[in-house]
Design a protein around this motif. Structure first.
Motif, PDB file in Angstrom:
ATOM      1  N   HIS A  26       0.837  -1.235   0.073  1.00  0.00           N
ATOM      2  CA  HIS A  26       0.005   0.101  -0.030  1.00  0.00           C
ATOM      3  C   HIS A  26       1.010   1.408   0.085  1.00  0.00           C
ATOM      4  O   HIS A  26       0.616   2.237  -0.783  1.00  0.00           O
ATOM      5  CB  HIS A  26      -0.799  -0.230   1.308  1.00  0.00           C
ATOM      6  N   ARG A  27       2.099   1.240   0.699  1.00  0.00           N
ATOM      7  CA  ARG A  27       2.811   2.452   0.753  1.00  0.00           C
ATOM      8  C   ARG A  27       3.540   2.372  -0.598  1.00  0.00           C
ATOM      9  O   ARG A  27       3.504   3.834  -1.021  1.00  0.00           O
ATOM     10  CB  ARG A  27       3.880   2.180   1.768  1.00  0.00           C
ATOM     11  N   ARG A  28       3.833   1.586  -1.290  1.00  0.00           N
ATOM     12  CA  ARG A  28       4.414   1.753  -2.581  1.00  0.00           C
ATOM     13  C   ARG A  28       3.270   2.119  -3.652  1.00  0.00           C
ATOM     14  O   ARG A  28       3.570   3.164  -4.271  1.00  0.00           O
ATOM     15  CB  ARG A  28       4.831   0.387  -3.078  1.00  0.00           C
ATOM     16  N   CYS A  29       2.222   1.935  -3.552  1.00  0.00           N
ATOM     17  CA  CYS A  29       0.990   2.381  -4.402  1.00  0.00           C
ATOM     18  C   CYS A  29       0.821   3.867  -3.940  1.00  0.00           C
ATOM     19  O   CYS A  29       0.702   4.765  -5.028  1.00  0.00           O
ATOM     20  CB  CYS A  29      -0.067   1.660  -4.203  1.00  0.00           C
ATOM     21  N   LEU A  30       0.873   4.212  -2.833  1.00  0.00           N
ATOM     22  CA  LEU A  30       0.763   5.493  -2.436  1.00  0.00           C
ATOM     23  C   LEU A  30       1.716   6.186  -2.823  1.00  0.00           C
ATOM     24  O   LEU A  30       1.502   7.420  -3.415  1.00  0.00           O
ATOM     25  CB  LEU A  30       0.497   5.724  -0.812  1.00  0.00           C
ATOM     26  N   ALA A  31       2.888   5.851  -2.975  1.00  0.00           N
ATOM     27  CA  ALA A  31       4.252   6.811  -3.500  1.00  0.00           C
ATOM     28  C   ALA A  31       3.865   6.946  -4.782  1.00  0.00           C
ATOM     29  O   ALA A  31       4.347   8.072  -5.288  1.00  0.00           O
ATOM     30  CB  ALA A  31       5.471   6.042  -3.229  1.00  0.00           C
ATOM     31  N   LEU A  32       3.258   5.931  -5.415  1.00  0.00           N
ATOM     32  CA  LEU A  32       3.221   5.975  -6.989  1.00  0.00           C
ATOM     33  C   LEU A  32       1.947   6.944  -7.312  1.00  0.00           C
ATOM     34  O   LEU A  32       2.056   7.795  -8.248  1.00  0.00           O
ATOM     35  CB  LEU A  32       3.158   4.845  -7.605  1.00  0.00           C
ATOM     36  N   LEU A  33       0.925   6.997  -6.713  1.00  0.00           N
ATOM     37  CA  LEU A  33      -0.476   7.324  -6.965  1.00  0.00           C
ATOM     38  C   LEU A  33      -0.686   8.753  -6.329  1.00  0.00           C
ATOM     39  O   LEU A  33      -1.230   9.624  -6.699  1.00  0.00           O
ATOM     40  CB  LEU A  33      -1.318   6.424  -6.893  1.00  0.00           C
ATOM     41  N   GLY A  34      -0.204   8.813  -5.186  1.00  0.00           N
ATOM     42  CA  GLY A  34      -0.284  10.044  -4.351  1.00  0.00           C
ATOM     43  C   GLY A  34      -1.602  10.247  -4.005  1.00  0.00           C
ATOM     44  O   GLY A  34      -2.207  11.312  -3.442  1.00  0.00           O
ATOM     45  N   SER A  35      -2.537   9.129  -3.887  1.00  0.00           N
ATOM     46  CA  SER A  35      -3.955   9.464  -3.367  1.00  0.00           C
ATOM     47  C   SER A  35      -4.246   8.170  -2.686  1.00  0.00           C
ATOM     48  O   SER A  35      -3.898   7.087  -2.890  1.00  0.00           O
ATOM     49  CB  SER A  35      -4.879   9.571  -4.689  1.00  0.00           C
TER      50      SER A  35
ATOM     51  N   LEU B   4       2.688  11.644   2.263  1.00  0.00           N
ATOM     52  CA  LEU B   4       1.747  10.574   2.400  1.00  0.00           C
ATOM     53  C   LEU B   4       2.519   9.110   2.831  1.00  0.00           C
ATOM     54  O   LEU B   4       1.946   8.277   3.228  1.00  0.00           O
ATOM     55  CB  LEU B   4       0.996  10.387   1.318  1.00  0.00           C
ATOM     56  N   VAL B   5       3.820   9.276   2.699  1.00  0.00           N
ATOM     57  CA  VAL B   5       4.643   8.129   3.050  1.00  0.00           C
ATOM     58  C   VAL B   5       5.966   8.447   4.067  1.00  0.00           C
ATOM     59  O   VAL B   5       6.435   9.422   4.089  1.00  0.00           O
ATOM     60  CB  VAL B   5       5.187   7.497   1.737  1.00  0.00           C
ATOM     61  N   PRO B   6       5.962   7.433   5.093  1.00  0.00           N
ATOM     62  CA  PRO B   6       7.152   7.890   6.001  1.00  0.00           C
ATOM     63  C   PRO B   6       8.484   8.169   5.438  1.00  0.00           C
ATOM     64  O   PRO B   6       8.697   7.277   4.405  1.00  0.00           O
ATOM     65  CB  PRO B   6       7.024   6.564   6.846  1.00  0.00           C
ATOM     66  N   ASP B   7       9.099   8.874   5.794  1.00  0.00           N
ATOM     67  CA  ASP B   7      10.243   9.344   5.570  1.00  0.00           C
ATOM     68  C   ASP B   7      11.301   8.209   5.205  1.00  0.00           C
ATOM     69  O   ASP B   7      11.160   7.303   6.178  1.00  0.00           O
ATOM     70  CB  ASP B   7      10.955  10.336   6.196  1.00  0.00           C
ATOM     71  N   ARG B   8      11.822   7.865   4.203  1.00  0.00           N
ATOM     72  CA  ARG B   8      12.778   7.010   3.857  1.00  0.00           C
ATOM     73  C   ARG B   8      13.970   7.313   4.743  1.00  0.00           C
ATOM     74  O   ARG B   8      14.449   8.709   4.902  1.00  0.00           O
ATOM     75  CB  ARG B   8      13.049   6.839   2.755  1.00  0.00           C
ATOM     76  N   PRO B   9      14.797   6.460   5.044  1.00  0.00           N
ATOM     77  CA  PRO B   9      16.161   6.961   5.912  1.00  0.00           C
ATOM     78  C   PRO B   9      17.279   7.181   4.896  1.00  0.00           C
ATOM     79  O   PRO B   9      17.158   7.151   3.935  1.00  0.00           O
ATOM     80  CB  PRO B   9      16.497   5.334   6.529  1.00  0.00           C
ATOM     81  N   GLN B  10      18.060   8.141   5.792  1.00  0.00           N
ATOM     82  CA  GLN B  10      19.242   8.552   5.243  1.00  0.00           C
ATOM     83  C   GLN B  10      20.187   7.599   5.050  1.00  0.00           C
ATOM     84  O   GLN B  10      20.481   6.857   6.032  1.00  0.00           O
ATOM     85  CB  GLN B  10      19.975   9.867   5.824  1.00  0.00           C
ATOM     86  N   ARG B  11      20.441   7.010   4.001  1.00  0.00           N
ATOM     87  CA  ARG B  11      21.380   6.023   4.012  1.00  0.00           C
ATOM     88  C   ARG B  11      22.763   6.119   3.963  1.00  0.00           C
ATOM     89  O   ARG B  11      23.378   7.060   3.021  1.00  0.00           O
ATOM     90  CB  ARG B  11      21.111   5.210   2.435  1.00  0.00           C
TER      91      ARG B  11
END
Lengths: 169, 251
Positions: A26-35, B4-11
């Motif tokens: 779901h997170r991956r889809c959210l990153a791609l779709l923004g909704s 909308l997505v939790p921050d990815r870590p600094q690698r």
């Protein structure tokens, strides 16, 4: 046996996959779709496909496999909901809305950009920018040369860079 | 733009990729060094904690039982749309459909014949996410394509559908588990239950439908079909049967 009847993934097998992977997918889809609602739809479609067309045995890395299915679902959704570019026309990509408040416009532009990219370029772009792989790691994962990865990544960034906040890196 | 997505870590130089961390989070196998690093690294362990928190909230809000019901509803809705497509396709005049060419009719004298007029076996294929399409003679198909069969018989009888692939292997496509074929009613044009997924055997492949007024000796038919010369049109002897065959190609 040359072929097999319809075999579906049911019950506890699907539940186990869901518990372990649905959130990540779901997170991956959210990153791609923004909704969120689109991501919900894409997640549902992903698990529908997994249930309906299960592999003979789970791959070594179910996450990578599920991400591939989910990304394809997202691209299909973008194609269905984005503005179509008439064939034969090289329509310029419209500028994205500043602040990206208009999800429909964003999806339309991202959809148009995604359609311009071949599958290898999309995969490279997503491995690098969503998966966090270095270009060397992408080359190893895709078995392409480091040079080819670099070229395709540049193309990916030119077309879709704005939508993954690449400027922040 | 809303994050909308939790921050990815600094690698850092020793940190694994985000994809690897997510695989670790999903309890997939990673190297012991990676697992040890992720535990001791502030960025990596912080990311894993954020994933843990996020997943907890996600599953609480979207329990599997509810999600499964949503899948069932979505699939039912798709099935209705797909069946609607089937119905539209089946409603087309038989001549407009590239159905099977009758290549042999066996009517030995003195035996009851299946007095079927105008029956036709229709074959359709579908790929993931696409609408079903009719299978035409020598159509190029590929591994993973699913076949579905439909028939319209004006008389009751029995039906079986056999397959001989490019390697010469013979299988029963329908009914999958039953011996003797499956009974058919007159007048129904509904798709037969179930689908068959094509495997990756290459070359010409024959789909052979056998109608009979009585239960069918499927084993005998399989043996006969296996003995048909490679590349030849299937030739079967079956008292009172009507046989139809369609060839597909898998390059």
């Amino acid at each position: 046996m040359s072929s097999h009847p319809e075999v579906r993934l049911e019950g506890h097998e699907l539940a186990a996959l869901y518990e372990r992977y649905a959130y990540l997918v779901h997170r991956r889809c959210l990153a791609l779709l923004g909704s969120r609602s689109d991501a919900d739809d894409a997640l549902q479609e992903t698990f529908l496909r997994v249930r309906r067309y299960p592999p003979a045995s789970l791959p070594d890395s179910p996450l990578a496999w599920l991400y591939t299915i989910a990304q394809n679902c997202c691209f299909d959704l973008l194609k269905r909901r984005g503005r179509e570019v008439p064939s034969g026309e090289e329509a310029p990509l419209p500028e994205p809305s500043v602040g990206s408040g208009q999800d429909a416009d964003r999806r339309a532009v991202l959809g148009a950009a995604i359609r311009k990219l071949d599958a290898a370029t999309r995969e490279i772009g997503l491995l690098h920018h969503l998966g966090g792989l270095t270009q060397e790691e992408v080359a190893e994962a895709t078995r392409l040369s480091r040079k080819t990865v670099g070229k395709k990544l540049h193309l990916f960034e030119v077309l879709v860079g704005n939508y993954f906040s690449l400027g922040e890196r | 733009m809303e994050d909308l997505v939790p921050d990815r870590p600094q690698r850092g130089p020793d940190c694994p990729s985000t994809l690897t961390l997510e695989a670790l989070f999903a309890r997939e196998r990673v190297s012991p060094e990676t697992a040890a690093h992720a535990q001791g690294c502030t960025e990596c362990s912080g990311y894993l904690r954020r994933l843990q928190t996020g997943q907890g909230a996600f599953l609480a809000a979207r329990p599997f039982e509810r999600f499964e019901r949503q899948l069932d509803r979505a699939e039912a809705a798709k099935g209705q749309r797909r069946f609607g497509l089937w119905a539209k396709v089946l409603a087309l005049p038989a001549v407009a459909l590239c159905a099977l060419a009758v290549v042999q009719v066996a009517h030995p004298r003195g035996e009851d014949a299946v007095r079927i007029k105008g029956e036709a076996l229709h074959v359709y294929f579908e790929r993931a996410g696409a609408a079903p399409e009719p299978v035409t003679p020598d159509l190029l198909l590929r591994a993973g394509d699913r076949l579905r069969f439909a028939y319209a018989a004006p008389s009751p009888g029995w039906i079986t559908i056999l397959d001989k692939d490019g390697t010469g292997q013979v299988s029963v496509f329908y009914p999958f588990h039953a011996q003797g074929g499956a009974p058919i009613q007159a007048g129904s044009a509904d798709p037969l239950p179930g689908t068959i997924a094509l495997d990756d055997a290459r070359g010409p492949e024959w789909l052979v439908a056998v109608f009979s007024p009585q239960p069918i000796d499927v084993s005998s038919l399989k043996t006969q079909l296996a003995r048909t010369p490679a590349g030849g049109t299937p030739s079967l002897r079956c008292g009172g049967c009507r046989i139809s065959a369609l060839r597909i190609q898998k390059p």
